[in-house]
Design a protein around this motif. Structure first.
Motif, PDB file in Angstrom:
ATOM      1  N   ALA A  59       0.966  -1.493   0.047  1.00 13.91           N
ATOM      2  CA  ALA A  59      -0.182  -0.043   0.343  1.00 13.91           C
ATOM      3  C   ALA A  59       1.031   1.646   0.424  1.00 13.91           C
ATOM      4  CB  ALA A  59      -1.324  -0.344   1.029  1.00 13.91           C
ATOM      5  N   GLU A  60       1.960   1.185   0.951  1.00 12.75           N
ATOM      6  CA  GLU A  60       3.323   2.928   0.929  1.00 12.75           C
ATOM      7  C   GLU A  60       3.424   2.738  -0.562  1.00 12.75           C
ATOM      8  OE1 GLU A  60       6.617   3.718   2.992  1.00 12.75           O
ATOM      9  OE2 GLU A  60       6.129   1.856   3.009  1.00 12.75           O
ATOM     10  N   ARG A  61       4.013   1.588  -1.322  1.00 11.92           N
ATOM     11  CA  ARG A  61       4.286   1.569  -2.408  1.00 11.92           C
ATOM     12  C   ARG A  61       3.761   2.231  -3.856  1.00 11.92           C
ATOM     13  NH1 ARG A  61       9.676  -1.199  -5.379  1.00 11.92           N
ATOM     14  NH2 ARG A  61       8.697  -0.489  -7.296  1.00 11.92           N
ATOM     15  N   LEU A  62       1.869   1.940  -3.389  1.00 14.92           N
ATOM     16  CA  LEU A  62       1.270   2.367  -4.354  1.00 14.92           C
ATOM     17  C   LEU A  62       1.197   3.547  -4.210  1.00 14.92           C
ATOM     18  CD1 LEU A  62      -1.038  -0.581  -4.918  1.00 14.92           C
ATOM     19  CD2 LEU A  62       0.895  -0.045  -6.386  1.00 14.92           C
ATOM     20  N   ARG A  63       0.530   4.126  -3.317  1.00 14.29           N
ATOM     21  CA  ARG A  63       0.388   5.274  -2.566  1.00 14.29           C
ATOM     22  C   ARG A  63       1.512   6.572  -3.183  1.00 14.29           C
ATOM     23  NH1 ARG A  63      -0.960   2.905   2.555  1.00 14.29           N
ATOM     24  NH2 ARG A  63      -3.254   2.879   3.065  1.00 14.29           N
ATOM     25  N   SER A  64       2.902   6.170  -3.564  1.00  8.12           N
ATOM     26  CA  SER A  64       3.647   7.375  -3.582  1.00  8.12           C
ATOM     27  C   SER A  64       4.080   7.002  -4.634  1.00  8.12           C
ATOM     28  CB  SER A  64       4.465   6.585  -2.379  1.00  8.12           C
ATOM     29  OG  SER A  64       5.490   5.563  -2.533  1.00  8.12           O
ATOM     30  N   LEU A  65       3.395   6.141  -5.790  1.00  8.37           N
ATOM     31  CA  LEU A  65       3.324   6.218  -7.249  1.00  8.37           C
ATOM     32  C   LEU A  65       3.798   7.500  -8.186  1.00  8.37           C
ATOM     33  CD1 LEU A  65       1.853   3.098  -8.765  1.00  8.37           C
ATOM     34  CD2 LEU A  65       4.084   2.911  -8.272  1.00  8.37           C
ATOM     35  N   LEU A  69       7.712   7.219  -9.648  1.00  9.10           N
ATOM     36  CA  LEU A  69       7.681   7.530 -11.715  1.00  9.10           C
ATOM     37  C   LEU A  69       8.256   9.387 -11.558  1.00  9.10           C
ATOM     38  CD1 LEU A  69       4.265   6.590 -12.156  1.00  9.10           C
ATOM     39  CD2 LEU A  69       6.347   5.481 -13.455  1.00  9.10           C
ATOM     40  N   ASP A  70       7.715  10.510 -10.865  1.00  6.12           N
ATOM     41  CA  ASP A  70       9.179  11.045 -11.191  1.00  6.12           C
ATOM     42  C   ASP A  70      10.628  11.034 -10.636  1.00  6.12           C
ATOM     43  OD1 ASP A  70       7.157  12.533 -11.865  1.00  6.12           O
ATOM     44  OD2 ASP A  70       6.702  13.520  -9.541  1.00  6.12           O
ATOM     45  N   GLN A  71      10.921  10.129 -10.242  1.00  2.09           N
ATOM     46  CA  GLN A  71      12.503   9.365  -9.887  1.00  2.09           C
ATOM     47  C   GLN A  71      12.611   8.642 -10.580  1.00  2.09           C
ATOM     48  OE1 GLN A  71      11.743   9.132  -5.209  1.00  2.09           O
ATOM     49  NE2 GLN A  71      13.686   8.663  -5.729  1.00  2.09           N
ATOM     50  N   ALA A  72      12.055   8.028 -11.340  1.00  2.00           N
ATOM     51  CA  ALA A  72      12.451   6.912 -12.448  1.00  2.00           C
ATOM     52  C   ALA A  72      12.630   8.101 -13.609  1.00  2.00           C
ATOM     53  CB  ALA A  72      11.637   6.115 -12.021  1.00  2.00           C
ATOM     54  N   ARG A  73      12.453   8.629 -14.346  1.00  2.88           N
ATOM     55  CA  ARG A  73      11.841   9.815 -15.490  1.00  2.88           C
ATOM     56  C   ARG A  73      13.249  10.263 -15.670  1.00  2.88           C
ATOM     57  NH1 ARG A  73       7.961  12.391 -14.580  1.00  2.88           N
ATOM     58  NH2 ARG A  73       8.255  13.896 -14.332  1.00  2.88           N
ATOM     59  N   HIS A 384      17.592  -7.434   1.894  1.00  2.30           N
ATOM     60  CA  HIS A 384      16.393  -7.353   1.689  1.00  2.30           C
ATOM     61  C   HIS A 384      15.646  -5.966   1.936  1.00  2.30           C
ATOM     62  CE1 HIS A 384      15.462  -6.651   5.832  1.00  2.30           C
ATOM     63  NE2 HIS A 384      15.899  -7.986   5.787  1.00  2.30           N
ATOM     64  N   TRP A 385      16.283  -4.730   2.542  1.00  2.65           N
ATOM     65  CA  TRP A 385      15.874  -3.346   2.334  1.00  2.65           C
ATOM     66  C   TRP A 385      15.588  -2.370   0.986  1.00  2.65           C
ATOM     67  CZ3 TRP A 385      17.106   1.167   0.885  1.00  2.65           C
ATOM     68  CH2 TRP A 385      17.083   2.510   0.681  1.00  2.65           C
ATOM     69  N   MET A 386      14.430  -2.328   1.289  1.00  2.00           N
ATOM     70  CA  MET A 386      13.676  -1.892   0.250  1.00  2.00           C
ATOM     71  C   MET A 386      13.117  -0.412   0.585  1.00  2.00           C
ATOM     72  SD  MET A 386      12.056  -4.561  -2.136  1.00  2.00           S
ATOM     73  CE  MET A 386      12.947  -5.890  -2.563  1.00  2.00           C
ATOM     74  N   ARG A 387      13.217   0.542  -0.519  1.00  2.00           N
ATOM     75  CA  ARG A 387      12.905   2.290  -0.028  1.00  2.00           C
ATOM     76  C   ARG A 387      11.737   2.179  -1.774  1.00  2.00           C
ATOM     77  NH1 ARG A 387      15.671   6.649   1.198  1.00  2.00           N
ATOM     78  NH2 ARG A 387      15.170   8.290  -0.741  1.00  2.00           N
ATOM     79  N   PRO A 388      10.376   3.015  -1.355  1.00  2.30           N
ATOM     80  CA  PRO A 388       9.412   2.830  -2.864  1.00  2.30           C
ATOM     81  C   PRO A 388      10.507   4.000  -3.067  1.00  2.30           C
ATOM     82  CG  PRO A 388       7.906   3.218  -0.114  1.00  2.30           C
ATOM     83  CD  PRO A 388       9.316   2.951  -0.298  1.00  2.30           C
ATOM     84  N   GLY A 389      10.272   4.223  -4.434  1.00  2.00           N
ATOM     85  CA  GLY A 389      10.963   5.110  -5.085  1.00  2.00           C
ATOM     86  C   GLY A 389      12.259   4.717  -5.523  1.00  2.00           C
ATOM     87  N   PRO A 391      15.341   1.818  -7.418  1.00  6.06           N
ATOM     88  CA  PRO A 391      15.046   0.366  -7.889  1.00  6.06           C
ATOM     89  C   PRO A 391      14.920  -0.626  -7.566  1.00  6.06           C
ATOM     90  CG  PRO A 391      17.063   1.610  -8.733  1.00  6.06           C
ATOM     91  CD  PRO A 391      16.429   2.570  -7.491  1.00  6.06           C
ATOM     92  N   HIS A 392      14.191  -1.850  -8.161  1.00  9.22           N
ATOM     93  CA  HIS A 392      14.963  -2.824  -7.248  1.00  9.22           C
ATOM     94  C   HIS A 392      15.819  -4.119  -8.265  1.00  9.22           C
ATOM     95  CE1 HIS A 392      14.094  -6.998  -6.466  1.00  9.22           C
ATOM     96  NE2 HIS A 392      13.457  -7.361  -7.131  1.00  9.22           N
ATOM     97  N   ASP A 393      15.534  -3.427  -9.273  1.00 11.89           N
ATOM     98  CA  ASP A 393      16.346  -4.439 -10.760  1.00 11.89           C
ATOM     99  C   ASP A 393      16.131  -3.178 -12.052  1.00 11.89           C
ATOM    100  OD1 ASP A 393      17.749  -5.593 -11.487  1.00 11.89           O
ATOM    101  OD2 ASP A 393      16.543  -7.600 -12.302  1.00 11.89           O
ATOM    102  N   GLY A 394      16.813  -2.508 -11.549  1.00  3.93           N
ATOM    103  CA  GLY A 394      16.679  -0.807 -12.120  1.00  3.93           C
ATOM    104  C   GLY A 394      15.211  -0.396 -12.151  1.00  3.93           C
ATOM    105  N   TYR A 395      14.851   0.381 -12.992  1.00  5.07           N
ATOM    106  CA  TYR A 395      13.159   0.587 -12.647  1.00  5.07           C
ATOM    107  C   TYR A 395      12.303   0.231 -13.754  1.00  5.07           C
ATOM    108  CZ  TYR A 395      14.349   5.167 -10.132  1.00  5.07           C
ATOM    109  OH  TYR A 395      15.330   6.155  -9.108  1.00  5.07           O
ATOM    110  N   LEU A 396      11.587  -0.062 -13.052  1.00  5.96           N
ATOM    111  CA  LEU A 396      10.827  -1.132 -13.984  1.00  5.96           C
ATOM    112  C   LEU A 396      10.454  -0.168 -15.374  1.00  5.96           C
ATOM    113  CD1 LEU A 396       8.735  -3.096 -15.179  1.00  5.96           C
ATOM    114  CD2 LEU A 396       6.961  -1.996 -13.797  1.00  5.96           C
ATOM    115  N   SER A 397       9.875   1.812 -15.154  1.00  7.06           N
ATOM    116  CA  SER A 397      10.356   2.131 -16.336  1.00  7.06           C
ATOM    117  C   SER A 397      11.241   2.012 -17.007  1.00  7.06           C
ATOM    118  CB  SER A 397       9.485   3.421 -15.535  1.00  7.06           C
ATOM    119  OG  SER A 397      10.878   4.067 -15.529  1.00  7.06           O
ATOM    120  N   ASP A 398      12.353   1.775 -16.807  1.00  7.27           N
ATOM    121  CA  ASP A 398      13.341   1.820 -17.780  1.00  7.27           C
ATOM    122  C   ASP A 398      13.198   0.636 -19.596  1.00  7.27           C
ATOM    123  OD1 ASP A 398      15.187   3.551 -15.952  1.00  7.27           O
ATOM    124  OD2 ASP A 398      15.793   1.624 -15.616  1.00  7.27           O
TER     125      ASP A 398
END
Length: 409
Positions: A59-65, A69-73, A384-389, A391-398
């Protein structure tokens, strides 16, 4: 789905945020959040406290999409050709590489479903083929997204067998596929498919750092969040003698309880007893020639109800190029090997997340420069540390997007 017209970007983000709230707090398809968590835990074998935590993280990640997306663009790109910046000197515009995105979902952990809604936010229509192991999370999320306003020609759940799954992938413009080495072999050469294969996440401990100061992080990296993810540590490489570290890990892991997954104190994954025994047999074969601190004989701890806890496994290797270092399994299983600086970073390659417990900047420079190491955590951070915004394995938008130059009068 190809004929569907996506809503404006702001409306898509509003719907996704509303779906996040419903997913995390509401009753969806007749299931309250506790009902859903119990179902996922009992069927998928993930500790119930981890399922509950994953609900909040999704939910946190979806709320901060929007921020993600701005960070990935690309910094020089705009999202719409109507942007005033496209006039005169022109501007790059971020555009989709297709219309329909197919997802072959994973079933090892609910958290994997925090990724693909980004495609929906970008205007793709998304078809999700759920895992047979755990279809409840994508069902809940797709239902929440529809309730929030997305049409069933924009987001759909398509349960099917492997042959049907291949058809779903072929019918889409782009696809995301989770799986092991068999999936990598099958789709690795297809440029329209983004693979999420084995992570083989690792930790390096050099001689200038005392691993005893970081034992909690080492244990958490291997077994945290149930120990089932691609971001859980598979291998630890230690400059010097790894024996004391193996002993300490085995002592900590041996103290973890064997409990049904829906028990509030459960921390380890559970599988049907037959599957757990098969995994234990594989560990026994794969670990031949290693020193077992917690071996295959303790992996499958049967609960007496047809299921078994997958208990942690710790094996000590005698060299940094031992073939076992690349073995990733769906439970806390770690291979510990000695490492020497003259071996360089070769033993650390092909890694989704690498935590480096070192103060040696030349080593860090080499790790960051290596293209096969996707993420580098320096210091006391579990793999396993992650944070919204971020990349996991690069940005998906890449993968989903490209930039086009637009210039207009």
């Amino acid at each position: 789905m190809r004929r569907a017209h996506p809503a404006p970007p702001a409306e898509r983000l509003r719907r996704i945020a509303a779906a996040a709230d419903l997913f995390a707090t509401g009753t969806v398809a007749g299931l309250t959040v506790p009902d859903y968590c119990h179902l996922v835990s009992r069927v998928g074998g993930v500790p119930i406290t981890e399922v509950s935590s994953a609900v909040e993280r999704i939910a946190e990640r979806l709320r901060s999409l929007a921020a993600g997306l701005d960070q990935a663009r690309p910094a020089g790109a705009v999202t719409d050709w109507r942007d005033p910046l496209t006039r005169g000197a022109g501007r790059a515009v971020h555009t989709r590489r297709g219309d329909v995105f197919a997802v072959h979902a994973a079933g090892n952990h609910p958290g994997t479903h925090s990724l693909w809604p980004e495609a929906l936010a970008l205007g793709f229509r998304v078809a999700v083929r759920p895992s047979r192991r755990e279809p409840f999370t994508p069902h809940r999320l797709v239902t929440a997204l529809r309730t929030a306003g997305f049409g069933n020609d924009e987001i759909t759940l398509l349960p099917t067998d492997h042959a049907g799954a291949d058809n779903v992938l072929r019918g889409a413009d782009l696809g995301l596929v989770y799986g092991g080495e068999d999936v990598v072999r099958k789709y690795g050469a297809d440029p329209t498919v983004l693979l999420q294969g084995p992570g083989r996440s690792k930790i390096l401990v050099t001689a200038d750092v005392d691993w005893r100061d970081h034992l909690d992080t080492l244990v958490d990296s291997v077994a945290g969040r149930g120990g089932t993810g691609c971001v859980n540590t598979t291998a630890i490489l230690v400059e010097g003698d790894p024996t004391p570290l193996c002993e300490a890990l085995a002592e900590r892991f041996a103290a973890l309880p064997s409990l049904p997954p829906d028990h509030p104190k459960a921390v380890l994954p559970v599988q049907p007893a037959s599957g757990a025994r098969a995994i234990a047999d594989y560990v026994s074969r794969r670990a031949a020639g290693t020193r077992a601190w917690l071996g295959a004989d303790t992996v499958a701890d049967e609960l007496g109800d047809g299921s078994a806890v997958l208990r942690p496994s710790v094996h000590q290797l005698d060299r940094a190029d031992a073939p076992q270092l690349g073995t990733e399994l769906p439970f806390p299983c770690v291979w510990v090997a000695p490492w020497r600086p003259e071996e360089g970073i070769t033993p650390l390659r092909d890694t989704l997340v690498l935590t480096a417990l070192t103060t040696q900047e030349p080593v860090l420079d080499a790790l960051l420069a290596d293209p096969t190491i996707a993420n580098l955590y320096v210091g006391d951070h579990p793999t396993h540390w992650m944070r919204p915004g971020l990349p996991h394995d690069g940005y998906l938008s890449d993968f989903l997007m490209r930039t086009k130059t637009v210039v207009r009068d």
